[in-house]
Design a protein around this motif. Sequence first.
Motif, PDB file in Angstrom:
ATOM      1  N   GLY A   1       0.783  -1.231   0.000  1.00  0.00           N
ATOM      2  CA  GLY A   1       0.000   0.000   0.000  1.00  0.00           C
ATOM      3  C   GLY A   1       0.815   1.281   0.000  1.00  0.00           C
ATOM      4  O   GLY A   1       0.249   2.371   0.101  1.00  0.00           O
ATOM      5  N   ALA A   2       2.131   1.176  -0.118  1.00  0.00           N
ATOM      6  CA  ALA A   2       2.985   2.366  -0.134  1.00  0.00           C
ATOM      7  C   ALA A   2       2.741   3.174  -1.401  1.00  0.00           C
ATOM      8  O   ALA A   2       2.431   2.623  -2.460  1.00  0.00           O
ATOM      9  CB  ALA A   2       4.456   1.958  -0.052  1.00  0.00           C
ATOM     10  N   GLU A   3       2.884   4.480  -1.302  1.00  0.00           N
ATOM     11  CA  GLU A   3       2.738   5.359  -2.465  1.00  0.00           C
ATOM     12  C   GLU A   3       4.026   5.284  -3.276  1.00  0.00           C
ATOM     13  O   GLU A   3       5.119   5.549  -2.778  1.00  0.00           O
ATOM     14  CB  GLU A   3       2.494   6.795  -1.993  1.00  0.00           C
ATOM     15  CG  GLU A   3       2.110   7.749  -3.088  1.00  0.00           C
ATOM     16  CD  GLU A   3       0.747   7.422  -3.705  1.00  0.00           C
ATOM     17  OE1 GLU A   3       0.596   7.674  -4.909  1.00  0.00           O
ATOM     18  OE2 GLU A   3      -0.147   6.932  -3.001  1.00  0.00           O
ATOM     19  N   ILE A   4       3.914   4.901  -4.554  1.00  0.00           N
ATOM     20  CA  ILE A   4       5.087   4.778  -5.421  1.00  0.00           C
ATOM     21  C   ILE A   4       4.840   5.548  -6.714  1.00  0.00           C
ATOM     22  O   ILE A   4       3.711   5.863  -7.055  1.00  0.00           O
ATOM     23  CB  ILE A   4       5.416   3.300  -5.735  1.00  0.00           C
ATOM     24  CG1 ILE A   4       4.193   2.563  -6.307  1.00  0.00           C
ATOM     25  CG2 ILE A   4       5.918   2.581  -4.512  1.00  0.00           C
ATOM     26  CD1 ILE A   4       4.446   1.129  -6.682  1.00  0.00           C
ATOM     27  N   ALA A   5       5.920   5.846  -7.421  1.00  0.00           N
ATOM     28  CA  ALA A   5       5.835   6.607  -8.666  1.00  0.00           C
ATOM     29  C   ALA A   5       5.088   5.795  -9.727  1.00  0.00           C
ATOM     30  O   ALA A   5       5.091   4.574  -9.717  1.00  0.00           O
ATOM     31  CB  ALA A   5       7.238   6.944  -9.169  1.00  0.00           C
ATOM     32  N   GLU A   6       4.452   6.495 -10.651  1.00  0.00           N
ATOM     33  CA  GLU A   6       3.687   5.845 -11.723  1.00  0.00           C
ATOM     34  C   GLU A   6       4.572   4.972 -12.611  1.00  0.00           C
ATOM     35  O   GLU A   6       4.125   3.947 -13.108  1.00  0.00           O
ATOM     36  CB  GLU A   6       2.995   6.902 -12.594  1.00  0.00           C
ATOM     37  CG  GLU A   6       1.861   7.631 -11.905  1.00  0.00           C
ATOM     38  CD  GLU A   6       0.683   6.703 -11.568  1.00  0.00           C
ATOM     39  OE1 GLU A   6       0.400   5.793 -12.375  1.00  0.00           O
ATOM     40  OE2 GLU A   6       0.083   6.892 -10.513  1.00  0.00           O
ATOM     41  N   LYS A   7       5.835   5.363 -12.821  1.00  0.00           N
ATOM     42  CA  LYS A   7       6.731   4.621 -13.699  1.00  0.00           C
ATOM     43  C   LYS A   7       7.566   3.568 -12.963  1.00  0.00           C
ATOM     44  O   LYS A   7       8.420   2.922 -13.565  1.00  0.00           O
ATOM     45  CB  LYS A   7       7.678   5.582 -14.417  1.00  0.00           C
ATOM     46  CG  LYS A   7       6.963   6.499 -15.387  1.00  0.00           C
ATOM     47  CD  LYS A   7       7.952   7.380 -16.098  1.00  0.00           C
ATOM     48  CE  LYS A   7       7.239   8.278 -17.097  1.00  0.00           C
ATOM     49  NZ  LYS A   7       8.168   9.131 -17.831  1.00  0.00           N
TER      50      LYS A   7
END
Length: 75
Positions: free
Chosen positions: A7-13
């Motif tokens: 559930g961590a926020e990660i970059a789209e790429k």
Amino acid sequence: MQCRNCGAEIAEKALICYRCGTATTEAKYQPAPLPGRSSRSSRSSRSSLSRTLVVTVVIIALLVLLALYFGVGMR
């Protein structure tokens, strides 16, 4: 984008999550199988064969040692 595992926020790429290491997409390619190794069953049969061989060699060695011990004691 959020990691589907932690559930961590990660970059789209991002290809993997920086926190837990989970891939963000499915693999495009599967690794090629190694030549000469067809399946796990052949590995387990080899393991069984080597175990049998070791046990046989140990039994023969014990018999030889017993024969030498009792052979020398008889003289």
